[in-house]
Design a protein around this motif. Structure first.
Motif, PDB file in Angstrom:
ATOM      1  N   GLY A 149       0.807  -1.203   0.000  1.00  0.00           N
ATOM      2  CA  GLY A 149       0.000   0.000   0.000  1.00  0.00           C
ATOM      3  C   GLY A 149       0.847   1.263   0.000  1.00  0.00           C
ATOM      4  O   GLY A 149       1.993   1.263   0.451  1.00  0.00           O
ATOM      5  N   VAL A 150       0.274   2.347  -0.516  1.00  0.00           N
ATOM      6  CA  VAL A 150       0.946   3.653  -0.562  1.00  0.00           C
ATOM      7  C   VAL A 150       0.211   4.602   0.379  1.00  0.00           C
ATOM      8  O   VAL A 150      -1.004   4.799   0.260  1.00  0.00           O
ATOM      9  N   ILE A 151       0.943   5.193   1.316  1.00  0.00           N
ATOM     10  CA  ILE A 151       0.373   6.079   2.325  1.00  0.00           C
ATOM     11  C   ILE A 151       0.923   7.486   2.126  1.00  0.00           C
ATOM     12  O   ILE A 151       2.126   7.665   1.896  1.00  0.00           O
ATOM     13  N   VAL A 152       0.068   8.482   2.210  1.00  0.00           N
ATOM     14  CA  VAL A 152       0.489   9.881   2.133  1.00  0.00           C
ATOM     15  C   VAL A 152      -0.065  10.635   3.333  1.00  0.00           C
ATOM     16  O   VAL A 152      -1.027  10.197   3.971  1.00  0.00           O
ATOM     17  N   ASP A 232      -3.364  11.087  10.774  1.00  0.00           N
ATOM     18  CA  ASP A 232      -3.354  12.164   9.790  1.00  0.00           C
ATOM     19  C   ASP A 232      -2.723  11.715   8.480  1.00  0.00           C
ATOM     20  O   ASP A 232      -2.177  12.525   7.718  1.00  0.00           O
ATOM     21  N   THR A 233      -2.805  10.418   8.195  1.00  0.00           N
ATOM     22  CA  THR A 233      -2.307   9.862   6.933  1.00  0.00           C
ATOM     23  C   THR A 233      -3.380   8.983   6.319  1.00  0.00           C
ATOM     24  O   THR A 233      -4.328   8.569   6.985  1.00  0.00           O
ATOM     25  N   THR A 234      -3.221   8.679   5.034  1.00  0.00           N
ATOM     26  CA  THR A 234      -4.240   7.914   4.303  1.00  0.00           C
ATOM     27  C   THR A 234      -3.579   6.952   3.327  1.00  0.00           C
ATOM     28  O   THR A 234      -2.601   7.312   2.657  1.00  0.00           O
ATOM     29  N   VAL A 235      -4.115   5.736   3.241  1.00  0.00           N
ATOM     30  CA  VAL A 235      -3.692   4.792   2.203  1.00  0.00           C
ATOM     31  C   VAL A 235      -4.450   5.137   0.931  1.00  0.00           C
ATOM     32  O   VAL A 235      -5.683   5.051   0.891  1.00  0.00           O
ATOM     33  N   ILE A 236      -3.735   5.533  -0.117  1.00  0.00           N
ATOM     34  CA  ILE A 236      -4.403   5.990  -1.346  1.00  0.00           C
ATOM     35  C   ILE A 236      -4.541   4.889  -2.392  1.00  0.00           C
ATOM     36  O   ILE A 236      -5.260   5.053  -3.386  1.00  0.00           O
ATOM     37  N   GLY A 237      -3.877   3.760  -2.196  1.00  0.00           N
ATOM     38  CA  GLY A 237      -3.975   2.675  -3.164  1.00  0.00           C
ATOM     39  C   GLY A 237      -2.849   1.688  -2.963  1.00  0.00           C
ATOM     40  O   GLY A 237      -2.032   1.826  -2.042  1.00  0.00           O
ATOM     41  N   THR A 238      -2.801   0.693  -3.824  1.00  0.00           N
ATOM     42  CA  THR A 238      -1.735  -0.308  -3.756  1.00  0.00           C
ATOM     43  C   THR A 238      -0.901  -0.267  -5.020  1.00  0.00           C
ATOM     44  O   THR A 238      -1.346   0.212  -6.076  1.00  0.00           O
ATOM     45  N   LEU A 239       0.317  -0.774  -4.909  1.00  0.00           N
ATOM     46  CA  LEU A 239       1.208  -0.830  -6.058  1.00  0.00           C
ATOM     47  C   LEU A 239       0.897  -2.058  -6.911  1.00  0.00           C
ATOM     48  O   LEU A 239       0.382  -3.056  -6.407  1.00  0.00           O
ATOM     49  N   PRO A 240       1.219  -1.988  -8.198  1.00  0.00           N
ATOM     50  CA  PRO A 240       1.071  -3.179  -9.037  1.00  0.00           C
ATOM     51  C   PRO A 240       1.908  -4.326  -8.481  1.00  0.00           C
ATOM     52  O   PRO A 240       2.978  -4.108  -7.905  1.00  0.00           O
ATOM     53  N   ASP A 241       1.410  -5.541  -8.620  1.00  0.00           N
ATOM     54  CA  ASP A 241       2.134  -6.704  -8.120  1.00  0.00           C
ATOM     55  C   ASP A 241       3.454  -6.875  -8.852  1.00  0.00           C
ATOM     56  O   ASP A 241       3.567  -6.582 -10.048  1.00  0.00           O
ATOM     57  N   VAL A 242       4.473  -7.343  -8.129  1.00  0.00           N
ATOM     58  CA  VAL A 242       5.776  -7.636  -8.709  1.00  0.00           C
ATOM     59  C   VAL A 242       5.987  -9.137  -8.667  1.00  0.00           C
ATOM     60  O   VAL A 242       6.043  -9.722  -7.584  1.00  0.00           O
ATOM     61  N   GLY A 243       6.079  -9.791  -9.816  1.00  0.00           N
ATOM     62  CA  GLY A 243       6.291 -11.227  -9.847  1.00  0.00           C
ATOM     63  C   GLY A 243       5.113 -11.995  -9.271  1.00  0.00           C
ATOM     64  O   GLY A 243       3.958 -11.608  -9.422  1.00  0.00           O
TER      65      GLY A 243
END
Length: 292
Positions: A149-152, A232-243
């Motif tokens: 996941g990506v958090i900002v 005060d942070t949010t998960v904005i999505g996930t990264l594409p799978d690797v392998g």
């Protein structure tokens, strides 16, 4: 449940321990093989009887875990609250152990994946199944397929990011030597500056202070980090799978006579829908979409 203040204070060491276990340098494997005279997972848990299983302490299932942190453990591991705590008690029940027959012991990630003799019968520590690790330890059947996941930060420059391209030029924190590092490099290439941290707690602290613009980690841990520990942070999505998909398994000593029985229990929990119920109860990432 502990207070948010206590949880936030405990997060840094907890994440260093817990998310260190999620790193993976190799593709997932099927785990270590059971001894030839042990029951096979296909045979089911009817071939397994707690009274006959060769555990460290007769009649007791000793389970290794880290310092408790959400969503894996809510409160102490013995609470039965949290995804992995609840999972362990379900596995124990399938093997014929009562809840009071489960004993917890605190271990480090190094103790879990090293070839040394284990101070536990089985460990529940968000450990990614890899071929390299399977040379030193046994794994149960996988109980969870994980994503990164990506958090900002909610007040940061990239708070409105909704795609990989939106994060171009950002400083992205990852945990060193883990899946998040490779996933971030594959997702962005040279479009971002990847900043490694020893632990995810350090990275999240850097995110909230503005030292980095985003943090990449296991999405389920990221949801807990952004809702419980760093609100005060949010998960904005996930990264594409690797392998190959990253899968987590329970860990046992190499060639443990318990491996087939533990795997059979996990398989039954998957087949009858119990694992899905546990995921629904304790994990909250199903509706988080992959960034494009």
């Amino acid at each position: 449940m502990r207070s948010r203040l206590v949880l936030a204070t405990a997060l840094a060491p907890a994440l260093v321990l817990g998310l260190a276990a999620c790193g993976a340098d190799d593709a997932p494997s099927d785990g270590g093989a059971a001894p030839s005279d042990a029951p096979t997972a296909a045979a089911g848990t009817e071939a397994c009887d707690a009274a006959d299983l060769p555990t460290l302490t007769e009649g007791t299932l000793t389970v290794g875990a880290s310092e408790p942190f959400e969503p894996w453990y809510v409160g102490e591991p013995a609470s039965g609250e949290g995804f992995e705590s609840a999972l362990v008690y379900e596995v124990a029940d399938r093997l014929g152990y009562a809840a009071e027959d489960v004993e917890w012991t605190s271990v480090t990630f190094e103790q879990i994946v090293s070839p040394a003799i284990k101070p536990f019968d089985v460990a529940a520590y968000q450990t990614t199944i890899t071929d390299e690790r399977a040379e030193a330890v046994d794994f149960s059947s996988p109980y969870l397929t994980s994503r990164q996941g990506v958090i900002v930060a909610d007040d940061g420059e990239f708070a409105d990011a909704a795609s990989l391209a939106d994060l171009s030029g950002a400083k992205v924190g990852v945990t060193a030597s883990q899946t998040s590092l490779e996933a971030a490099e594959q997702a962005w290439g040279d479009d971002v500056e990847v900043v490694p941290f020893n632990g995810a707690g350090d990275g999240m602290t850097a995110l909230t202070s503005g030292t980095v613009d985003a943090m990449v980690m296991d999405v389920d841990q990221g949801v807990a980090a952004s809702t419980v520990y760093f609100p005060d942070t949010t998960v904005i999505g996930t990264l594409p799978d690797v392998g190959e998909p990253e899968q987590l398994g329970l860990v046992l000593d190499k060639d443990s006579e318990l491996t087939a029985c533990v795997s059979a229990a996990v398989d039954e929990l998957e087949a009858d829908g119990t694992l899905d119920e546990l995921r629904t109860t304790w994990l909250d990432s199903d509706d988080i979409e992959q960034l494009s």
